[in-house]
Write a protein that holds these residues in place. Structure first.
Motif, PDB file in Angstrom:
ATOM      1  N   ARG A  41      -8.713  -4.035  -1.305  1.00 47.07           N
ATOM      2  CA  ARG A  41      -7.405  -3.785  -0.693  1.00 47.07           C
ATOM      3  C   ARG A  41      -6.345  -4.726  -1.269  1.00 47.07           C
ATOM      4  O   ARG A  41      -5.224  -4.306  -1.589  1.00 47.07           O
ATOM      5  N   MET A  42      -6.692  -5.988  -1.396  1.00 46.44           N
ATOM      6  CA  MET A  42      -5.715  -6.966  -1.879  1.00 46.44           C
ATOM      7  C   MET A  42      -5.363  -6.737  -3.345  1.00 46.44           C
ATOM      8  O   MET A  42      -4.197  -6.853  -3.741  1.00 46.44           O
ATOM      9  N   SER A  45      -3.128  -3.650  -3.695  1.00 47.88           N
ATOM     10  CA  SER A  45      -1.743  -3.894  -3.284  1.00 47.88           C
ATOM     11  C   SER A  45      -0.943  -4.580  -4.387  1.00 47.88           C
ATOM     12  O   SER A  45       0.288  -4.550  -4.383  1.00 47.88           O
ATOM     13  N   VAL A 197      -2.514 -11.322  -1.346  1.00 47.83           N
ATOM     14  CA  VAL A 197      -1.850 -11.214  -0.047  1.00 47.83           C
ATOM     15  C   VAL A 197      -2.770 -10.491   0.929  1.00 47.83           C
ATOM     16  O   VAL A 197      -3.242  -9.383   0.654  1.00 47.83           O
ATOM     17  N   ASP A 199      -3.095  -8.365   3.809  1.00 42.46           N
ATOM     18  CA  ASP A 199      -2.325  -7.462   4.655  1.00 42.46           C
ATOM     19  C   ASP A 199      -3.203  -6.960   5.798  1.00 42.46           C
ATOM     20  O   ASP A 199      -4.341  -7.414   5.982  1.00 42.46           O
ATOM     21  N   GLN A 200      -2.684  -6.021   6.563  1.00 42.91           N
ATOM     22  CA  GLN A 200      -3.394  -5.559   7.758  1.00 42.91           C
ATOM     23  C   GLN A 200      -4.746  -4.934   7.423  1.00 42.91           C
ATOM     24  O   GLN A 200      -5.753  -5.202   8.084  1.00 42.91           O
ATOM     25  N   SER A 202      -6.650  -5.295   4.604  1.00 41.92           N
ATOM     26  CA  SER A 202      -7.624  -6.240   4.044  1.00 41.92           C
ATOM     27  C   SER A 202      -8.115  -7.194   5.132  1.00 41.92           C
ATOM     28  O   SER A 202      -9.294  -7.562   5.158  1.00 41.92           O
TER      29      SER A 202
END
Length: 212
Positions: A41-42, A45, A197, A199-200, A202
């Motif tokens: 996920r990170m 992004s 980063v 985020d929601q 990850s």
């Protein structure tokens, strides 16, 4: 390598990578896979072309964190492609023979002055410029990917992340931190130092791994 220098090196590897294959352990189960999803996920992004390479079914209970995640059951195979531009010729037949482990192609008929620059070769298939193993003590922990990973270790950039002191320290760069109770916690702790980063989505993946 000092911790600061190691984090800097890993950040550089992640920043410069274009296409990343993330390989969680098939032995470790939930924590390894959840940490891999969080990393996926990170990296996604940041615009990285990431894939999770996992030769099995998603561990039970993790279906809620894998929506939209590119999971492949193999690393893929590379092929040698030979192309011939025969436009402007009367060529109509292609044959091949093998002799002494050599493959011969025959395109007929062609003129004596056929332009050989029209014969091209290329390698197709997986073009990951970075592999990241998560919770993999040795290639044995990757199941059906073992043979391919063993080859890639000698030819490609491999970042080996683990929290088990039994890790065999393979790969171009390895981070083994046995003080971390889980791989997901390790990823959560290191992500900011690697320029990632949280985020929601990850965070959901990593906290799922920590809680299991």
């Amino acid at each position: 390598m000092p911790e600061f220098d190691l984090d800097t090196k890993i950040k550089e590897m992640l920043t410069t990578a274009r296409k990343v294959g993330i390989i969680p352990s098939v032995v470790d189960g939930v924590d390894s896979f959840a940490a891999a999803v969080g990393l996926y996920r990170m990296l996604s992004s940041l615009g990285k072309d990431a894939s999770i390479l996992y030769p099995g079914t998603v561990p039970a209970g993790l279906e809620g964190i894998t929506e939209g995640v590119n999971v492949s059951t193999s690393m893929g195979n590379r092929s040698l492609v030979v192309s011939i531009d025969y436009s402007g010729t009367t060529a109509s037949k292609v044959n091949y023979t093998t002799e002494n482990d050599t493959l011969y192609f025959y395109l007929t008929p062609v003129n004596r002055d056929f332009d050989l620059s029209k014969v091209k070769t290329e390698i197709t298939g997986p073009d990951f410029d970075l592999y990241i193993t998560v919770g993999v003590q040795s290639p044995d922990d990757t199941g059906a990917l073992k043979e391919q990973l063993s080859i890639e270790i000698t030819k490609s950039k491999v970042l080996n992340i683990d929290n088990n002191s039994l890790n065999t320290r393979f790969g171009s760069v390895y981070l083994v931190d046995a003080s971390m109770e889980s791989l997901s916690l390790l990823m959560l702790n290191k992500a900011p130092k690697w320029g990632l980063v949280i985020d929601q989505r990850s965070a959901k993946a990593l906290t799922t791994g920590i809680s299991r």
